[in-house]
Design a protein around this motif. Structure first.
Motif, PDB file in Angstrom:
ATOM      1  N   ILE A 210      35.477  41.862  45.633  1.00 33.24           N
ATOM      2  CA  ILE A 210      34.144  41.768  45.057  1.00 33.24           C
ATOM      3  C   ILE A 210      33.873  42.866  44.024  1.00 33.24           C
ATOM      4  O   ILE A 210      33.064  42.694  43.116  1.00 33.24           O
ATOM      5  N   ASN A 211      34.569  44.010  44.141  1.00 29.65           N
ATOM      6  CA  ASN A 211      34.336  45.102  43.187  1.00 29.65           C
ATOM      7  C   ASN A 211      35.239  45.017  41.965  1.00 29.65           C
ATOM      8  O   ASN A 211      35.243  45.915  41.128  1.00 29.65           O
ATOM      9  N   GLY A 212      36.015  43.936  41.869  1.00 27.65           N
ATOM     10  CA  GLY A 212      36.847  43.708  40.690  1.00 27.65           C
ATOM     11  C   GLY A 212      38.256  44.236  40.786  1.00 27.65           C
ATOM     12  O   GLY A 212      39.065  43.999  39.890  1.00 27.65           O
ATOM     13  N   THR A 213      38.596  44.960  41.856  1.00 26.25           N
ATOM     14  CA  THR A 213      39.953  45.487  42.017  1.00 26.25           C
ATOM     15  C   THR A 213      40.766  44.566  42.926  1.00 26.25           C
ATOM     16  O   THR A 213      40.234  43.667  43.577  1.00 26.25           O
ATOM     17  N   SER A 214      42.073  44.831  42.978  1.00 27.53           N
ATOM     18  CA  SER A 214      42.971  44.014  43.806  1.00 27.53           C
ATOM     19  C   SER A 214      43.906  44.901  44.626  1.00 27.53           C
ATOM     20  O   SER A 214      45.131  44.877  44.438  1.00 27.53           O
TER      21      SER A 214
END
Length: 405
Positions: A210-214
């Motif tokens: 959800i925070n854009g990282t993986s």
């Protein structure tokens, strides 16, 4: 090594101070942001790499690990002095990751001499990255129901199955993995394999959060050949090893969560500094919002108490040869404190804490928003808070298992 005190520790302090002054790069001093970003980034930073090599060669990235494998071989007292001297000049330990936090301590305790000599040096020097192959799509909280199979093919095992939430698998060199070697038994049919991630048949797919990282991945094993000498622990005895590793995992995660910076590589300000900047002070010099001031004070008291408790538990664990089931208490508390911190940060920033991208927001503001979103996973990763509470109830408090009547 004995835990020397007095003049012996002071002599070591001078040795550590001299070495750190000579080896900690000037470019990294007074720049905690750069150090955090360098440690978590895949981009090459020459100063950070030089620091990693120096600490790895010295063995001080893993200060109390056995010297015969490249570790520091320091006593607990010396390690404490080293940490104090590193803090004095703002030096972050460049040797970390799952190899240090989880697998390495378990390997030292349970591994054969051959496996220790093969795998410990790379961890100690920070040259080999590890990931954890535990959870599966249908085996999360009930980990022992895992279905990834390892069939005995004579000189190797043939592994087929899928793992989920394998942190950093897309960057890892090796995976410590739980597999089923006896389908007729549950806990007693699990073994612990060490898998080279470059082996044909290993496929990794990052999962976008959800925070854009993986940071998490799906990992697939299709007819992956694993040499027999990479069996860690007894055949069908992997569950005992796995539980010990989970204790180290929760112990280390809780210690990190207590600092409140998990998932926030750019967060270098404290919650009180942010509140003063965005909310402001009243005529007495106190935070203008009295309710927020009270809640931040409560949070700081909890965080400090937690940090002291973690330190005490660490000393007790070393005296008793490792962490106990009480690490579940620390993991639960650490996750809550970290989430509280991030929520207070966003609340204090008001509208500036709700940015995602674009103009009108500073880099720190955007990082704080993403850190807040990332912290939602703190109560899930490394054992959910609900499962941790069950562990505390049964193994710490000795309460009866409600599922057994």
């Amino acid at each position: 090594m004995a835990d020397f005190g007095g003049t012996d520790l002071e002599a070591f302090r001078q040795e550590a101070r001299t070495w750190l002054e000579a080896n900690f790069p000037q470019e990294l001093r007074n720049d905690p942001r750069r150090q955090m970003q360098a440690q978590m980034s895949t981009e090459f930073d020459p100063a950070w790499d030089a620091w990693r090599q120096a600490m790895g060669d010295k063995g001080w990235g893993t200060p109390t690990w056995p010297k015969e494998y490249g570790g520091g071989g320091l006593s607990r007292g010396e390690a404490r002095v080293l940490a104090e001297e590193m803090a004095r000049i703002g030096a972050r330990n460049p040797i970390g990751g799952m190899g240090v936090m989880m697998f390495g301590p378990t390997l030292i305790e349970y591994g054969t001499e051959a496996l220790k000599r093969q795998h410990l040096p790379g961890i100690i020097k920070g040259e080999v990255r590890w990931c954890q192959g535990y959870s599966e799509p249908g085996s999360g909280s009930d980990l022992a129901s895992l279905q990834t199979r390892a069939e005995d093919k004579g000189d190797h095992y043939l592994v087929n199955g899928q793992k989920i939430w394998t942190s950093g698998a897309n960057l890892a060199d090796w995976c410590f993995c739980l597999v089923r070697t006896d389908p007729t038994k549950k806990h007693e049919g699990i073994s612990f394999l060490l898998i080279d991630m470059k082996t044909p048949g290993v496929e990794v797919r990052p999962i976008r959060l959800i925070n854009g990282t993986s940071p998490f991945c799906e990992t697939f094993f299709t007819d992956v050949k694993v040499p027999k000498d990479q069996l860690f622990g007894p055949l069908n005895g992997g569950w005992t090893v796995a539980k010990r590793l989970l204790q180290f995992e929760r112990d280390n995660i809780s210690a990190g969560l207590g600092g409140g910076n998990i998932g926030a590589p750019a967060a270098v300000k404290t919650v009180q500094e942010v509140a003063k900047e965005y909310v402001g002070l009243d005529e007495t010099g106190r935070l203008a919002d009295s309710d927020l001031r009270r809640r931040i004070t409560d949070h700081l008291i909890e965080a400090k108490s937690f940090q002291l408790t973690v330190r005490r538990a660490a000393d007790e664990a070393k005296a008793n040869q490792g962490p106990s089931a009480a690490t579940s208490i620390m993991k639960y508390a650490g996750a809550k404190i970290a989430q509280d911190r991030n929520e207070l940060m966003v609340e204090a920033m008001g509208g500036q804490g709700l940015g995602w991208e674009g103009e009108g927001f500073e880099r720190d503001e955007l990082a704080t928003t993403r850190a807040w979103l990332r912290s939602k996973g703190n109560s899930i990763e490394g054992g959910t808070s609900e499962i941790n509470l069950n562990v505390v109830a049964k193994r710490v408090l000795g309460l009866p298992d409600p599922g057994k009547g």
